[in-house]
Design a protein around this motif. Structure first.
Motif: not given
Length: 203
Positions: A189-193
């Protein structure tokens, strides 16, 4: 298509009343090629479908045609689920894109998740001319296009590039989910953000 609780990239056997040989073959193949891979034997497919060998050739021209049709039907169903997930997230493109990643994290964590059928098929189908490859390429083009549309709506400075990055993240998440049990959903999720926010003005 999709096994609703567990996620994308699988299909439950059809429970419709008296389906014909073509539908029975498709349903059996959609299940077995997911759980056992596209290398599953023809005899196992015919036995699961309860059809004669001639039905395979009459309806699909052989196993290669059946595998390609399974991938085609699965990809249409899975793309519908991507669209549905984004629609349920509302109108904000950022929330819609992150909803996809959150949903895939749940799918990848399911105990009987077997990975992405499209990645598995591409690796297993070693003949470059196999008709299944064009189906998986078309699937990824369409999925990347769905992501790109959201990045455009978001005002991202490089929507096509960001969509390609997100597709790589999705492929990696599903591949890792099939082989590792120690993945933290927060990581993807952090990579997507980061992908989303890196191209926004003022970010």
């Amino acid at each position: 298509m999709i096994y609703r609780v567990k996620g994308w990239h699988n299909h439950a056997m059809s429970t419709s009343a008296k389906p014909g040989p073509r539908e029975r073959l498709l349903s059996a193949a959609q299940e077995l090629t997911y759980t056992q891979g596209v290398g599953v034997g023809v005899d196992a497919l015919l036995k699961a479908a309860g059809v004669a060998r001639r039905s395979l050739y009459e309806h699909f021209g052989g196993k290669d045609g059946l595998v390609a049709e399974v991938l085609r039907r699965s990809s249409a169903e899975d793309l519908d689920q991507y669209r549905s997930t984004m629609e349920k997230a509302g109108d904000d493109p950022r929330a819609r894109l992150l909803a996809v990643v959150d949903r895939l994290n749940l799918i990848a964590a399911a105990p009987d998740f077997h990975g992405c059928r499209y990645l598995a098929a591409d690796l297993a189908l070693t003949q470059p001319e196999h008709p299944g490859h064009e189906v998986t390429r078309a699937y990824r083009r369409t999925l990347q296009g769905l992501f790109a549309d959201e990045f455009v709506a978001l005002g991202h400075s490089r929507p096509e590039f960001a969509a390609q990055q997100l597709l790589l993240l999705v492929d990696g998440l599903l591949a890792a989910g099939a082989t590792r049990s120690d993945l933290a959903p927060a990581a993807s999720r952090e990579l997507a953000e980061h992908i989303i926010d890196a191209g926004l003005k003022g970010a």
